[in-house]
Design a protein around this motif. Structure first.
Motif, mmCIF file in Angstrom:
data_model
loop_
_atom_site.group_PDB
_atom_site.id
_atom_site.type_symbol
_atom_site.label_atom_id
_atom_site.label_comp_id
_atom_site.label_asym_id
_atom_site.label_seq_id
_atom_site.Cartn_x
_atom_site.Cartn_y
_atom_site.Cartn_z
ATOM 1 N N THR A 125 28.049 -12.671 -17.468
ATOM 2 C CA THR A 125 28.652 -13.424 -16.267
ATOM 3 C C THR A 125 29.887 -13.899 -16.451
ATOM 4 O OG1 THR A 125 27.624 -15.399 -17.433
ATOM 5 C CG2 THR A 125 26.189 -14.298 -15.716
ATOM 6 N N ARG A 127 33.872 -7.562 -12.757
ATOM 7 C CA ARG A 127 32.855 -7.681 -11.651
ATOM 8 C C ARG A 127 33.716 -8.814 -10.712
ATOM 9 N NH1 ARG A 127 27.222 -9.133 -13.843
ATOM 10 N NH2 ARG A 127 26.519 -8.915 -11.718
ATOM 11 N N ASP A 135 32.163 -11.408 -9.479
ATOM 12 C CA ASP A 135 31.815 -12.757 -9.953
ATOM 13 C C ASP A 135 32.573 -13.474 -10.982
ATOM 14 O OD1 ASP A 135 30.560 -11.321 -11.533
ATOM 15 O OD2 ASP A 135 28.418 -12.146 -11.351
#
Length: 296
Positions: A239, A277, A279
């Motif tokens: 993340t 990515r 995000d």
């Protein structure tokens, strides 16, 4: 008889008129001109056809020569690269393995002469790490030396027991011990792997999780391992970081480790894709063959 003579006499002016008309209009010259023109056109068309055929043949010959020259240059370049790989493999073997072997021997001597448990454990860890480094180095040098003998090497090692991918739980535990939560998802049955492939896969996950710790503080990660009969697919996602990276820990910048990792993956005929990515996180995908021949 008089009638026949009169008839011949009457035809004389007609014949004279025909001859005079022929002398005036000269029809034979038109036929000669038509014949010459037709002959010239036919001859010119034949010459043009021969020219076009000769030109096509010449172009085809030149194209074939160019393609042959390109193939020869490619083969020469491949041969040069192969010779350079063999030279580098020999140099790596002579220099690096010598030094690492000395380190392993010195660590073993230190372990024997250690007077406390802590020193003995540290010496054993150093010796084990050195042995692992030598094993990996032998695999990589074997791949550098492997060329046309790959098939023979495969046949010679076909009956040898092959290990599977090393347990990823240790890497997961290492990351979680420093505050990086990692989720592991494995699919499929673990197929036998060449030793160098197993170590490369282990190194991919290790490097990916190390990059998460270095460049994405506060992020969580997910490791996916898909085992197939022919290939092993690895995916590591993280993340977005929740705080800036430590400059001292991140070093000169991301990407250097991935470059070396990509080169290592290419040595075993695998593919590696690393990309950010949407995000704010990062993703690393690798596909490795389960079997790679390496001469020893």
């Amino acid at each position: 008889m008089v009638f026949a003579a009169d008839r011949r006499t009457a035809m004389i002016p007609v014949a004279a008129l025909v001859v005079l008309t022929a002398l005036i209009f000269r029809p034979w010259e038109a036929w000669v001109e038509i014949g010459l023109r037709t002959s010239l056109i036919t001859f010119a068309a034949a010459l043009l056809g021969l020219y076009v055929a000769a030109r096509r043949q010449l172009l085809a010959s030149l194209r074939e020569r160019a393609e042959r020259a390109e193939r020869e240059r490619h083969l020469m370049a491949e041969q040069a690269r192969g010779e350079e790989r063999v030279r580098l493999a020999a140099e790596i073997h002579d220099v690096v393995t010598h030094r690492v072997s000395l380190m392993v021997l010195q660590a073993g001597a230190l372990q024997v002469s250690a007077t406390d448990d802590r020193t003995e454990e540290a010496a054993e860890a150093l010796r084990t790490t050195g042995c692992q480094a030598l094993a990996e180095l032998r695999d990589l040098v074997g791949i550098l030396r492997a060329a046309d003998s790959d098939a023979d090497s495969d046949a010679g090692h076909a009956t040898m027991p092959q290990p599977v991918l090393p347990d990823l739980g240790t890497l997961i535990a290492e990351s979680e011990s420093v505050g990086v939560p990692v989720e592991l998802a494995e699919r499929g049955d673990r197929s036998p792997l060449s030793p160098v492939v197993g170590r490369t896969a282990h190194r991919i996950v290790q490097e990916a999780l190390t990059n998460v710790r270095k460049h994405a503080p506060g992020a969580s990660a997910r490791v996916e391992a898909h085992y197939d009969r022919e290939v092993v697919r690895l995916t590591v996602r993280n993340t977005a970081p929740t705080r800036p990276a430590d400059p001292a820990l991140a070093g000169p910048g991301p990407g250097t480790g991935l470059l070396g990792l990509r080169q290592r993956v290419e040595l075993v005929n695998g593919t590696l894709v690393a990309r950010p990515r949407g995000d704010g996180g990062f993703e690393l995908r690798a596909t490795l063959p389960t079997q790679v021949a390496a001469s020893t």
